[in-house]
Design a protein around this motif. Structure first.
Motif, short mmCIF file in Angstrom:
data_model
loop_
_atom_site.label_atom_id
_atom_site.label_comp_id
_atom_site.label_asym_id
_atom_site.label_seq_id
_atom_site.Cartn_x
_atom_site.Cartn_y
_atom_site.Cartn_z
N ILE A 35 6.89 2.86 -17.22
CA ILE A 35 6.70 3.99 -18.16
C ILE A 35 4.83 4.23 -18.07
O ILE A 35 3.92 4.91 -17.77
CB ILE A 35 6.73 3.74 -19.26
N THR A 36 4.19 3.00 -17.86
CA THR A 36 2.76 2.48 -17.69
C THR A 36 2.04 3.64 -16.09
O THR A 36 1.24 3.93 -16.30
CB THR A 36 2.31 1.87 -17.44
N ARG B 132 -3.04 5.61 -19.25
CA ARG B 132 -2.36 6.60 -18.82
C ARG B 132 -0.94 7.12 -20.31
O ARG B 132 -0.12 7.71 -19.67
CB ARG B 132 -1.29 6.32 -17.47
N SER C 132 9.32 -6.14 -20.89
CA SER C 132 10.55 -6.19 -20.29
C SER C 132 9.98 -6.22 -18.43
O SER C 132 9.35 -5.13 -18.08
CB SER C 132 11.50 -5.24 -20.31
N LEU D 5 11.75 3.40 -12.56
CA LEU D 5 10.48 3.71 -11.80
C LEU D 5 10.50 2.37 -11.31
O LEU D 5 9.16 2.67 -10.55
CB LEU D 5 9.44 4.83 -12.62
N ALA D 6 10.03 1.24 -12.29
CA ALA D 6 8.99 -0.21 -12.17
C ALA D 6 9.79 -0.15 -10.76
O ALA D 6 10.75 -0.56 -10.02
CB ALA D 6 9.62 -1.06 -12.99
N GLN E 282 7.01 -2.69 -7.28
CA GLN E 282 5.43 -3.06 -6.12
C GLN E 282 5.68 -1.55 -5.77
O GLN E 282 6.22 -1.24 -4.67
CB GLN E 282 5.90 -4.15 -6.00
N SER E 283 4.37 -0.36 -5.82
CA SER E 283 4.62 0.69 -5.37
C SER E 283 4.05 0.93 -4.12
O SER E 283 3.57 1.98 -3.18
CB SER E 283 4.23 1.48 -6.03
N PHE F 37 11.46 -7.18 -6.56
CA PHE F 37 11.09 -6.22 -7.81
C PHE F 37 11.78 -5.07 -7.45
O PHE F 37 12.87 -4.69 -8.19
CB PHE F 37 10.31 -5.90 -8.24
N CYS G 278 11.87 10.24 -2.19
CA CYS G 278 10.40 11.05 -2.59
C CYS G 278 9.24 10.92 -1.34
O CYS G 278 9.65 9.59 -1.42
CB CYS G 278 9.76 10.46 -4.36
N PHE G 279 9.19 11.87 -1.10
CA PHE G 279 8.61 11.53 -0.28
C PHE G 279 6.56 11.00 -1.96
O PHE G 279 7.07 11.59 -2.28
CB PHE G 279 7.96 12.98 0.55
N GLU H 241 1.33 12.88 -5.39
CA GLU H 241 0.09 12.50 -6.50
C GLU H 241 -0.82 13.34 -7.24
O GLU H 241 -0.21 14.23 -7.92
CB GLU H 241 -1.26 12.78 -5.05
P1 NDP Z 1 2.49 3.24 -10.01
O1 NDP Z 1 2.50 2.22 -8.83
O2 NDP Z 1 2.43 4.24 -10.40
O3 NDP Z 1 3.83 2.97 -11.02
C1 NDP Z 1 4.80 1.21 -11.00
C2 NDP Z 1 5.28 0.81 -12.35
O4 NDP Z 1 6.08 0.20 -11.98
C3 NDP Z 1 3.93 0.42 -13.37
O5 NDP Z 1 4.76 1.26 -14.50
C4 NDP Z 1 4.23 -1.00 -13.14
O6 NDP Z 1 3.85 -1.78 -13.97
C5 NDP Z 1 5.72 -0.81 -12.45
N1 NDP Z 1 6.17 -2.40 -12.42
C6 NDP Z 1 5.92 -2.45 -11.51
N2 NDP Z 1 6.45 -3.92 -11.30
C7 NDP Z 1 7.00 -4.61 -12.02
C8 NDP Z 1 8.07 -6.04 -12.72
N3 NDP Z 1 7.86 -6.64 -11.80
N4 NDP Z 1 8.21 -5.65 -13.66
C9 NDP Z 1 8.05 -4.40 -14.73
N5 NDP Z 1 7.10 -3.43 -13.94
C10 NDP Z 1 7.24 -3.97 -13.47
O7 NDP Z 1 3.80 3.89 -9.46
P2 NDP Z 1 4.06 5.38 -8.94
O8 NDP Z 1 4.64 5.94 -10.23
O9 NDP Z 1 3.78 6.25 -8.39
O10 NDP Z 1 5.49 5.52 -8.67
C11 NDP Z 1 6.94 5.64 -9.59
C12 NDP Z 1 7.96 5.00 -8.58
O11 NDP Z 1 8.50 5.75 -7.14
C13 NDP Z 1 7.48 3.45 -7.99
O12 NDP Z 1 9.00 3.00 -7.76
C14 NDP Z 1 7.12 4.01 -6.91
O13 NDP Z 1 7.55 2.77 -5.16
C15 NDP Z 1 8.08 4.85 -6.28
N6 NDP Z 1 8.19 6.07 -5.49
C16 NDP Z 1 6.33 7.16 -5.41
C17 NDP Z 1 5.19 7.84 -4.76
C18 NDP Z 1 4.24 8.28 -5.15
O14 NDP Z 1 3.66 8.83 -4.24
N7 NDP Z 1 3.91 7.89 -6.07
C19 NDP Z 1 6.84 8.02 -3.56
C20 NDP Z 1 7.72 7.83 -3.01
C21 NDP Z 1 8.23 6.50 -4.24
P3 NDP Z 1 1.99 -2.00 -14.47
O15 NDP Z 1 1.02 -0.48 -15.12
O16 NDP Z 1 1.98 -3.07 -15.51
O17 NDP Z 1 1.52 -2.59 -13.21
#
Ligand code: NDP
Length: 335
Positions: A9-10, A42, A62, A85-86, A88-89, A104, A181-182, A185
């Motif tokens: 959610i963050t 955010r 969590s 949604l969580a 490593q992105s 993860f 998802c593609f 931003e």
């Molecule tokens: P962000 O990097 O902005 O957010 C990732 C979120 O996952 C954050 O809240 C982060 O927490 C959390 N997170 C990461 N590792 C862990 C963990 N070990 N345990 C708990 N929470 C964790 O990504 P987006 O919002 O852009 O993307 C959301 C999802 O969509 C992701 O899974 C991403 O891979 C996928 N995606 C995104 C795309 C894009 O273009 N944005 C394209 C395709 C897929 P914290 O704030 O603490 O770091």
């Protein structure tokens, strides 16, 4: 009132999704990681609203590594819907930290599926897949039926998770879907992504806070959409009669160079004089041109991306200008 859990959610998408769900009168439970720093920029506008925070918006510690806690929370909250949604992105970072990326993104999703399997009343699940599962695709544009061929640790981890969601849907009857998802931003995009690096640099160079920016490949092409459009589709996917995997994309390609042209022109600068190309920043393996075919999502959900590319880039630069102005006023003055 519907009850939803949002992991991540963050993040960029999580924060927009929380807004959307709260606007639809959901009770929202966000899972957050424990860290020594509790700023969540955010979410500040939501957590500072006393009519929402701890009334209809709740945050729980969590981590995807800590599944006993995740299990306890899911059993206690008994959500109707889970938006997972969580993870490593960052694709580039997945080469530096492949093990935790897989832990993860791949195993975290499998463990979540196992918890849901044990729930007396199973919640619906939306998992966010990625176009990176296609890597070097066998067809263009890519759709729900395109074969997986990932070439990055991130892509491999997402491919595992997407396929596992399919397995649990087909084998155990879960209402579980993948949003494939593609790239998408927004002004809330993380600062380590090339798109945000560019809009941030344009703003900060304009205000004299930075002098230039180094980038790897500016000819790389992607299908870039606007994040709030995509979270709208996430919600629609769980309201459908049947669980289905859907590609979410704009179907239009742009180059990194286009970001530079639009962002720097918006602040009256010429990017060619300010950007240094550095081969060391070129990614080890870069997926071929990825272009999405979202016609099924458009047909089944009545969804379509609303924001055009140029407007999105300019909006991100304007948001970065506002942040840069605050930084400028906060900077200590030379005596
Ligand atoms: P962000 O990097 O902005 O957010 C990732 C979120 O996952 C954050 O809240 C982060 O927490 C959390 N997170 C990461 N590792 C862990 C963990 N070990 N345990 C708990 N929470 C964790 O990504 P987006 O919002 O852009 O993307 C959301 C999802 O969509 C992701 O899974 C991403 O891979 C996928 N995606 C995104 C795309 C894009 O273009 N944005 C394209 C395709 C897929 P914290 O704030 O603490 O770091």
């Amino acid at each position: 009132m519907k009850r939803a859990i949002v992991t991540g959610i963050t993040g960029q998408d999580g924060s927009y999704l929380a807004e959307l769900l709260l606007g639809k009168e959901y009770e929202v439970h966000g899972f957050v990681r424990r860290s020594s720093n509790i700023t969540r920029p955010r979410l500040d506008h939501l957590t500072s609203d006393l009519e929402l925070y701890n009334q209809r918006l709740f945050l729980h510690y969590s981590d995807l590594e800590d599944m006993t806690t995740t299990r306890r929370l899911i059993l206690a909250i008994q959500p109707d819907e889970i938006f997972h949604l969580a993870g490593q992105s960052h694709v580039g970072a997945s080469f530096e930290i492949p093990e935790s990326t897989c832990e993860f993104t791949a195993m975290g999703t499998l463990r979540l599926l196992e918890i849901i399997r044990d729930c007396p009343k199973r919640p619906k699940l939306l998992h966010i897949g990625s176009s990176e599962i296609f890597g070097l695709p066998t067809q263009s544009p890519q759709s729900e039926t395109t074969a997986f061929n990932p070439i990055t640790p991130y892509g491999v981890a997402k491919a595992f998770a997407v396929q596992m969601v399919r397995v649990y849907r087909e084998s155990f009857g879960f209402f579980a879907c993948n949003a494939i998802c593609f790239n998408h931003e927004s002004p809330r995009r993380g600062e380590s992504f090339v798109t945000r690096k560019i809009t941030r640099a344009a703003a900060r160079i304009k205000l004299g806070l930075e002098k230039g920016l180094s980038l790897g490949n500016v000819e790389g092409q992607r299908d870039w959409g606007f994040a709030p459009d995509y979270v709208d589709a996430f919600w629609r996917m769980l309201q459908a009669d049947q669980p289905t995997d859907l590609v979410l994309s704009t179907g239009k390609l742009h180059r990194v160079r286009d970001w530079l042209e639009i962002a720097f022109a918006h602040v009256g600068l010429d990017w060619r004089q300010l950007i240094k190309l550095d081969d060391r920043l070129v990614r080890k393996a870069d997926p071929a041109t990825l272009l999405g075919d979202s016609s099924l999502a458009r047909k089944l959900l009545g969804w379509q991306p609303s924001t055009d590319f140029e407007k999105m880039v300019r909006q991100m630069v304007d948001a970065d200008l506002a942040i840069a102005r605050e930084d400028l006023h906060a900077a200590p003055k030379n005596c």
